[in-house]
Write an enzyme that holds these catalytic residues in place. Structure first.
Site, short mmCIF file in Angstrom:
data_model
loop_
_atom_site.label_atom_id
_atom_site.label_comp_id
_atom_site.label_asym_id
_atom_site.label_seq_id
_atom_site.Cartn_x
_atom_site.Cartn_y
_atom_site.Cartn_z
N GLY A 84 -5.79 -19.07 64.43
CA GLY A 84 -6.70 -18.71 63.42
C GLY A 84 -6.36 -18.06 62.20
O GLY A 84 -7.70 -17.03 60.95
N GLN A 85 -5.55 -18.66 61.62
CA GLN A 85 -5.68 -18.78 60.13
C GLN A 85 -6.64 -19.28 59.73
O GLN A 85 -6.80 -20.61 59.57
CB GLN A 85 -3.73 -19.12 59.32
CG GLN A 85 -3.73 -18.93 58.50
CD GLN A 85 -1.85 -19.62 57.86
OE1 GLN A 85 -1.64 -19.85 58.44
NE2 GLN A 85 -1.89 -19.22 56.55
N ASP B 75 -8.03 -5.40 53.42
CA ASP B 75 -9.27 -6.62 53.73
C ASP B 75 -10.79 -6.68 53.55
O ASP B 75 -11.31 -6.00 53.74
CB ASP B 75 -8.82 -6.69 55.14
CG ASP B 75 -9.34 -8.38 55.83
OD1 ASP B 75 -8.71 -9.15 55.67
OD2 ASP B 75 -10.66 -8.55 55.84
N HIS C 64 -1.65 -8.62 58.33
CA HIS C 64 -2.30 -7.49 58.40
C HIS C 64 -1.38 -6.34 58.84
O HIS C 64 -1.28 -6.62 59.88
CB HIS C 64 -3.33 -7.89 59.75
CG HIS C 64 -4.62 -10.21 59.01
ND1 HIS C 64 -5.78 -9.93 59.20
CD2 HIS C 64 -3.96 -10.61 58.92
CE1 HIS C 64 -6.06 -11.13 58.89
NE2 HIS C 64 -5.18 -11.47 58.75
N HIS D 237 0.20 -14.05 54.97
CA HIS D 237 -0.14 -12.46 54.71
C HIS D 237 -0.61 -12.11 55.91
O HIS D 237 -0.46 -12.68 57.27
CB HIS D 237 -1.56 -12.60 54.73
CG HIS D 237 -2.69 -13.18 55.24
ND1 HIS D 237 -2.81 -15.15 55.26
CD2 HIS D 237 -3.14 -13.71 56.15
CE1 HIS D 237 -3.77 -15.80 55.96
NE2 HIS D 237 -4.38 -14.40 56.57
P1 5GP Z 1 -6.91 -15.12 58.35
O1 5GP Z 1 -8.26 -15.86 58.95
O2 5GP Z 1 -6.28 -16.17 57.64
O3 5GP Z 1 -5.65 -14.53 60.17
O4 5GP Z 1 -6.63 -13.34 57.17
C1 5GP Z 1 -8.09 -14.02 56.15
C2 5GP Z 1 -8.22 -12.25 55.66
O5 5GP Z 1 -8.59 -12.61 54.71
C3 5GP Z 1 -9.22 -12.15 56.69
O6 5GP Z 1 -8.97 -10.98 57.45
C4 5GP Z 1 -10.51 -11.98 55.73
O7 5GP Z 1 -11.09 -11.19 55.91
C5 5GP Z 1 -10.01 -12.06 54.31
N1 5GP Z 1 -10.54 -11.96 52.83
C6 5GP Z 1 -10.98 -13.33 52.79
N2 5GP Z 1 -11.41 -13.09 51.59
C7 5GP Z 1 -11.22 -12.49 51.17
C8 5GP Z 1 -11.61 -11.70 49.99
O8 5GP Z 1 -11.79 -12.44 48.87
N3 5GP Z 1 -10.83 -10.84 49.71
C9 5GP Z 1 -10.12 -9.95 50.81
N4 5GP Z 1 -9.90 -8.77 50.35
N5 5GP Z 1 -10.42 -10.54 51.89
C10 5GP Z 1 -10.18 -11.88 51.70
#
Ligand code: 5GP
Ligand code: ZN
Length: 113
Positions: free
Chosen positions: A92-93, A30, A101, A99
């Protein structure tokens, strides 16, 4: 899904720090880690979230969990870890390509915010 950030990572248009890769999944670090180990596991094929994935492809749903567990193993998270699937607005997506985590390397608190 040409405008999807994670599809761009799958296609190599945006670089990522890869942890492991197999036929159907990619795992990468991440960009904003919330724990010493914070890896994202994604199917290479685009699905929006676990609701869509589990309805359309149960085998791939199971593969996501298996690959996340493999990440925990290669990252030596023997003391424990957490797999999180943020889903939808309340969940919080922020990236609309499913994906998982994988978080570990420290004691994680509960409940989440
Ligand atoms: P969500 O909030 O949708 O559960 O998680 C999205 C995750 O993607 C976040 O933890 C954020 O830090 C990560 N993220 C966003 N943009 C990028 C990117 O360009 N590269 C990587 N490696 N992670 C990213
Ligand atoms: Zn995508």
């Amino acid at each position: 899904m040409s405008d999807c950030l994670f599809c761009k990572i799958v296609n190599g248009i945006i670089p990522a720090n890869k942890v492991l890769e197999n036929d159907n999944f990619l795992a990468f670090r991440d960009i904003s880690p919330q724990a010493p180990v914070h890896v994202l596991v994604i199917p290479k094929k685009h699905f929006e979230d676990i609701s869509e994935l589990s309805q359309k492809d149960l085998e791939l749903s199971a593969g996501l969990m298996k690959t996340a567990s493999e990440v925990a193993r290669v990252e030596n998270l023997d003391a424990g870890f957490r797999i999180v699937l943020n889903t939808g607005e309340d969940g919080g997506q922020t990236v609309q390509h499913i994906h998982a985590h994988v978080l570990g390397g420290r004691g994680l608190t509960w409940p989440p915010g």
